[in-house]
Design a protein around this motif. Structure first.
Motif, PDB file in Angstrom:
ATOM      1  N   LEU A  72       0.818  -1.210   0.000  1.00 52.33           N
ATOM      2  CA  LEU A  72       0.000   0.000   0.000  1.00 52.33           C
ATOM      3  C   LEU A  72       0.852   1.260   0.000  1.00 52.33           C
ATOM      4  O   LEU A  72       0.481   2.269  -0.603  1.00 52.33           O
ATOM      5  CB  LEU A  72      -0.957  -0.007   1.194  1.00 52.33           C
ATOM      6  N   ASN A  73       2.012   1.206   0.663  1.00 51.99           N
ATOM      7  CA  ASN A  73       2.900   2.370   0.633  1.00 51.99           C
ATOM      8  C   ASN A  73       3.521   2.575  -0.747  1.00 51.99           C
ATOM      9  O   ASN A  73       3.925   3.686  -1.095  1.00 51.99           O
ATOM     10  CB  ASN A  73       4.000   2.232   1.686  1.00 51.99           C
ATOM     11  N   LEU A  74       3.602   1.512  -1.536  1.00 49.77           N
ATOM     12  CA  LEU A  74       4.098   1.635  -2.905  1.00 49.77           C
ATOM     13  C   LEU A  74       3.000   2.112  -3.856  1.00 49.77           C
ATOM     14  O   LEU A  74       3.246   2.918  -4.757  1.00 49.77           O
ATOM     15  CB  LEU A  74       4.646   0.285  -3.393  1.00 49.77           C
ATOM     16  N   VAL A  75       1.784   1.614  -3.661  1.00 50.83           N
ATOM     17  CA  VAL A  75       0.718   1.861  -4.630  1.00 50.83           C
ATOM     18  C   VAL A  75       0.017   3.191  -4.403  1.00 50.83           C
ATOM     19  O   VAL A  75      -0.261   3.928  -5.368  1.00 50.83           O
ATOM     20  CB  VAL A  75      -0.306   0.702  -4.595  1.00 50.83           C
ATOM     21  N   TYR A  76      -0.276   3.548  -3.170  1.00 54.46           N
ATOM     22  CA  TYR A  76      -1.065   4.756  -2.907  1.00 54.46           C
ATOM     23  C   TYR A  76      -0.470   6.026  -3.518  1.00 54.46           C
ATOM     24  O   TYR A  76      -1.186   6.823  -4.124  1.00 54.46           O
ATOM     25  CB  TYR A  76      -1.287   4.938  -1.400  1.00 54.46           C
ATOM     26  N   PRO A  77       0.850   6.270  -3.395  1.00 63.30           N
ATOM     27  CA  PRO A  77       1.393   7.485  -4.029  1.00 63.30           C
ATOM     28  C   PRO A  77       1.210   7.504  -5.545  1.00 63.30           C
ATOM     29  O   PRO A  77       1.072   8.575  -6.145  1.00 63.30           O
ATOM     30  CB  PRO A  77       2.885   7.432  -3.654  1.00 63.30           C
ATOM     31  N   LEU A  78       1.189   6.325  -6.172  1.00 62.36           N
ATOM     32  CA  LEU A  78       1.041   6.250  -7.623  1.00 62.36           C
ATOM     33  C   LEU A  78      -0.383   6.542  -8.077  1.00 62.36           C
ATOM     34  O   LEU A  78      -0.589   7.100  -9.162  1.00 62.36           O
ATOM     35  CB  LEU A  78       1.474   4.863  -8.120  1.00 62.36           C
ATOM     36  N   VAL A  79      -1.366   6.166  -7.270  1.00 61.71           N
ATOM     37  CA  VAL A  79      -2.763   6.301  -7.691  1.00 61.71           C
ATOM     38  C   VAL A  79      -3.455   7.537  -7.110  1.00 61.71           C
ATOM     39  O   VAL A  79      -4.584   7.840  -7.490  1.00 61.71           O
ATOM     40  CB  VAL A  79      -3.576   5.039  -7.315  1.00 61.71           C
ATOM     41  N   SER A  80      -2.783   8.221  -6.196  1.00 61.89           N
ATOM     42  CA  SER A  80      -3.406   9.395  -5.573  1.00 61.89           C
ATOM     43  C   SER A  80      -3.847  10.459  -6.575  1.00 61.89           C
ATOM     44  O   SER A  80      -4.939  11.024  -6.436  1.00 61.89           O
ATOM     45  CB  SER A  80      -2.458  10.010  -4.538  1.00 61.89           C
ATOM     46  N   PRO A  81      -3.036  10.778  -7.619  1.00 54.79           N
ATOM     47  CA  PRO A  81      -3.503  11.784  -8.584  1.00 54.79           C
ATOM     48  C   PRO A  81      -4.807  11.391  -9.274  1.00 54.79           C
ATOM     49  O   PRO A  81      -5.680  12.248  -9.482  1.00 54.79           O
ATOM     50  CB  PRO A  81      -2.341  11.865  -9.584  1.00 54.79           C
ATOM     51  N   ALA A  82      -4.955  10.112  -9.627  1.00 51.35           N
ATOM     52  CA  ALA A  82      -6.193   9.666 -10.278  1.00 51.35           C
ATOM     53  C   ALA A  82      -7.373   9.771  -9.317  1.00 51.35           C
ATOM     54  O   ALA A  82      -8.484  10.171  -9.713  1.00 51.35           O
ATOM     55  CB  ALA A  82      -6.039   8.232 -10.778  1.00 51.35           C
ATOM     56  N   MET A  83      -7.150   9.429  -8.050  1.00 50.59           N
ATOM     57  CA  MET A  83      -8.216   9.554  -7.050  1.00 50.59           C
ATOM     58  C   MET A  83      -8.594  11.013  -6.820  1.00 50.59           C
ATOM     59  O   MET A  83      -9.764  11.355  -6.664  1.00 50.59           O
ATOM     60  CB  MET A  83      -7.772   8.924  -5.718  1.00 50.59           C
ATOM     61  N   ALA A  84      -7.591  11.887  -6.791  1.00 53.34           N
ATOM     62  CA  ALA A  84      -7.840  13.303  -6.513  1.00 53.34           C
ATOM     63  C   ALA A  84      -8.708  13.948  -7.587  1.00 53.34           C
ATOM     64  O   ALA A  84      -9.372  14.959  -7.332  1.00 53.34           O
ATOM     65  CB  ALA A  84      -6.520  14.049  -6.381  1.00 53.34           C
ATOM     66  N   ALA A  85      -8.712  13.360  -8.789  1.00 58.96           N
ATOM     67  CA  ALA A  85      -9.506  13.922  -9.886  1.00 58.96           C
ATOM     68  C   ALA A  85     -10.976  13.540  -9.801  1.00 58.96           C
ATOM     69  O   ALA A  85     -11.792  14.017 -10.594  1.00 58.96           O
ATOM     70  CB  ALA A  85      -8.928  13.459 -11.225  1.00 58.96           C
ATOM     71  N   VAL A  86     -11.317  12.668  -8.848  1.00 55.82           N
ATOM     72  CA  VAL A  86     -12.697  12.189  -8.703  1.00 55.82           C
ATOM     73  C   VAL A  86     -13.267  12.710  -7.396  1.00 55.82           C
ATOM     74  O   VAL A  86     -12.600  12.690  -6.353  1.00 55.82           O
ATOM     75  CB  VAL A  86     -12.739  10.644  -8.731  1.00 55.82           C
ATOM     76  N   ASN A  87     -14.513  13.174  -7.438  1.00 61.18           N
ATOM     77  CA  ASN A  87     -15.200  13.658  -6.242  1.00 61.18           C
ATOM     78  C   ASN A  87     -16.300  12.691  -5.833  1.00 61.18           C
ATOM     79  O   ASN A  87     -16.931  12.053  -6.683  1.00 61.18           O
ATOM     80  CB  ASN A  87     -15.821  15.029  -6.480  1.00 61.18           C
ATOM     81  N   ALA A  88     -16.524  12.604  -4.545  1.00 65.91           N
ATOM     82  CA  ALA A  88     -17.649  11.841  -3.998  1.00 65.91           C
ATOM     83  C   ALA A  88     -18.475  12.802  -3.153  1.00 65.91           C
ATOM     84  O   ALA A  88     -18.096  13.125  -2.027  1.00 65.91           O
ATOM     85  CB  ALA A  88     -17.153  10.667  -3.155  1.00 65.91           C
ATOM     86  N   GLY A  89     -19.538  13.297  -3.747  1.00 64.18           N
ATOM     87  CA  GLY A  89     -20.378  14.243  -3.025  1.00 64.18           C
ATOM     88  C   GLY A  89     -19.671  15.529  -2.674  1.00 64.18           C
ATOM     89  O   GLY A  89     -19.881  16.088  -1.594  1.00 64.18           O
ATOM     90  N   GLY A  90     -18.801  16.005  -3.584  1.00 62.64           N
ATOM     91  CA  GLY A  90     -18.091  17.259  -3.345  1.00 62.64           C
ATOM     92  C   GLY A  90     -16.807  17.112  -2.554  1.00 62.64           C
ATOM     93  O   GLY A  90     -16.140  18.110  -2.277  1.00 62.64           O
ATOM     94  N   VAL A  91     -16.431  15.896  -2.195  1.00 68.31           N
ATOM     95  CA  VAL A  91     -15.206  15.644  -1.434  1.00 68.31           C
ATOM     96  C   VAL A  91     -14.283  14.794  -2.299  1.00 68.31           C
ATOM     97  O   VAL A  91     -14.721  13.814  -2.910  1.00 68.31           O
ATOM     98  CB  VAL A  91     -15.494  14.918  -0.105  1.00 68.31           C
ATOM     99  N   GLN A  92     -13.008  15.178  -2.358  1.00 67.03           N
ATOM    100  CA  GLN A  92     -12.059  14.390  -3.140  1.00 67.03           C
ATOM    101  C   GLN A  92     -12.037  12.943  -2.660  1.00 67.03           C
ATOM    102  O   GLN A  92     -12.041  12.671  -1.455  1.00 67.03           O
ATOM    103  CB  GLN A  92     -10.654  14.971  -3.027  1.00 67.03           C
TER     104      GLN A  92
END
Length: 486
Positions: free
Chosen positions: A95-115
């Motif tokens: 998870l420490n390897l994967v999360y930094p790689l996928v964070s930009p893609a997650m940040a581009a998506v909102n869930a009810g106005g929250v990243q």
């Protein structure tokens, strides 16, 4: 005083204690080295200290492993302790390897106005604490089968009770969602996404119980590989990783799934386990949840998680490499009580006491040395955040030691004391972050964690006294528990 004298008389325990103290002092000196020492001397001195401590720690670790004997082999095909530890740490590594790689893609998506990154972060902080409570009823359900290690019978019992355990544990999600909503005022959609994430992870962590009970480290790692792979390939499908991870555990249950039923578990025992798990888990995990609440998720996430990593590694090291030795020593004492003359009992009891002492102090030494290493690393990379890193690292170390002492008290039959310690820690944790004001800056968070260092080191001292009171002569407590079990 007697317990302190007996500790100092044990050379192995004394060496580990010295390592802890030296590493702690060096860690405290990290932010001061540049101002107190001439140019070029600060890191040379600290590096020398690190090397000396690491050499001593490596020597002790080698002696501990070589004396483990039967601990070298595991159910994973004869894997050595190092390999078992790596498999057990697979979630931390992956998870420490994967999360930094996928964070930009997650940040581009909102869930009810929250990243989405913020929602996932809130869930990631909640789940370890939630899991501590939600999995305890599972161990109660299979507790009478644990001694025989008949995995077929354990699997059938677990499958028979799992649906009820999952449904009855779901209200815990609401327990965490309410303070989150009060602190953040997230929209219903964002809060529902958070709650669904927590519920899916609840299913996932409960599915891992059988792999943990059976010491099936390979199967445990497969679950986290599947989880990380789903997260990496489709990071915005937030529901997929826990479902795919749970599926890797459900399929191997095989015929045991035929025992699945919807019978309700006893509400009194179930509720007692949930409360006990929440209070025991609060020591390690409450600070991250409270920090998220008071900052709204706006804190130095990378620094905090890196700083707590040594405590997490040491914690897992204890359960993979050292806890089996403690369990064997307890079993040996039970056998002595049943079969050996009383003249043998005192020696076996003293051996058990020393084994538990060494396990806790070895874990503390590893955690404190790793905290020093991480502090030096972060001081070189982000010196502006070194105070936060050190305060979080030392506080996490204290949380870890307090948790282990609480487990040992719980193990020997003192169920109330660990819950009291956990409750006191939770109150102190909330007070530190709310009163000091961690929302102001990373300095505020560092001060809050610094206050927790002082408070929890005092709790560790109290817990150590209580622990020694019950474990210095464990034959009495274990004898009566053993005698009344017939």
């Amino acid at each position: 005083m007697t317990s302190l004298q007996s500790l100092l008389q044990d050379s192995h325990a004394r060496h580990r204690t010295v390592i802890i103290i030296v590493a702690l002092i060096l860690t405290a000196l990290v932010p001061l080295a540049d101002t107190l020492l001439p140019d070029g001397w600060s890191y040379a001195l600290l590096a020398t200290g690190v090397v000396l401590v690491m050499v001593a720690l490596f020597t002790l670790a080698r002696s501990g492993v070589s004396s483990a004997g039967g601990d070298r082999a595991t159910s994973d095909g004869g894997a050595r302790p190092g390999a078992g530890l790596l498999l057990y740490l697979s979630p931390v590594i992956l998870l420490n390897l994967v999360y930094p790689l996928v964070s930009p893609a997650m940040a581009a998506v909102n869930a009810g106005g929250v990243q989405l990154t913020l929602v996932v972060l809130a869930s990631s902080i909640t789940v370890p604490w939630l899991a501590q409570a939600a999995c305890l009823p599972a161990y109660r359900a299979i507790g009478d089968l644990m001694a025989e290690r008949d995995m077929a019978a354990i699997t059938r019992r677990f499958c028979a009770t799992w649906p009820a355990m999952f449904v009855q544990a779901l209200p815990l999600v609401v327990v965490f969602a309410i303070p989150l909503w009060l602190a953040t005022r997230w929209s219903f959609t964002a809060l529902a996404t958070y709650a669904a994430l927590c519920a899916l992870h609840l299913l996932f962590v409960q599915s891992l119980v059988l792999a943990n009970v059976g010491n099936r480290r390979g199967l445990w790692a497969v679950a986290w590989v599947a989880y990380a792979a789903a997260l990496f390939v489709v990071p915005t499908l937030w529901w997929l990783p826990p479902l795919l991870g749970a599926l890797t555990q459900i399929v191997p249950m095989g015929r045991g799934l035929a025992a699945v039923s919807l019978s309700r578990l006893g509400a009194r025992d179930f509720s007692a386990d949930l409360v006990r798990g929440l209070l025991l888990g609060a020591v390690l995990w409450a600070d991250k949840f409270v920090l998220f609440l008071v900052t709204g998720g706006d804190f130095q996430v990378v620094i905090v998680f890196l700083a707590m990593l040594p405590a997490v590694i040491a914690y897992n090291y204890y359960f993979v490499n050292l806890a089996p030795k403690v369990d064997r020593a307890v079993t040996d004492l039970h056998r002595t009580i049943s079969e050996e003359p009383l003249t043998v009992l005192a020696a076996r009891s003293g051996r058990l006491s020393r084994t538990v002492d060494r396990a806790i102090l070895s874990t503390g030494a590893i955690g404190m040395v790793l905290t020093l290493v991480i502090s030096l690393l972060l001081d070189g990379i982000q010196p502006v955040n070194v105070l936060l890193a050190i305060s979080v690292g030392v506080a996490s170390w204290a949380f870890m030691i307090l948790t282990l002492l609480s487990y040992e008290l719980d193990y020997i039959g003192e169920k109330v004391l660990p819950q009291v310690l956990g409750g006191i820690h939770l109150v102190l944790c909330a007070a530190a972050f709310v009163l000091i004001g961690a929302t102001q800056s990373s300095t505020g968070a560092a001060l809050a964690y610094g206050a927790l260092v002082v408070a929890d080191l005092a709790l560790v001292a109290v817990a150590w006294v209580l622990y020694k009171r019950h474990w210095t002569q464990p034959e009495y407590t274990l004898f009566w528990r053993h005698a009344t079990s017939w």
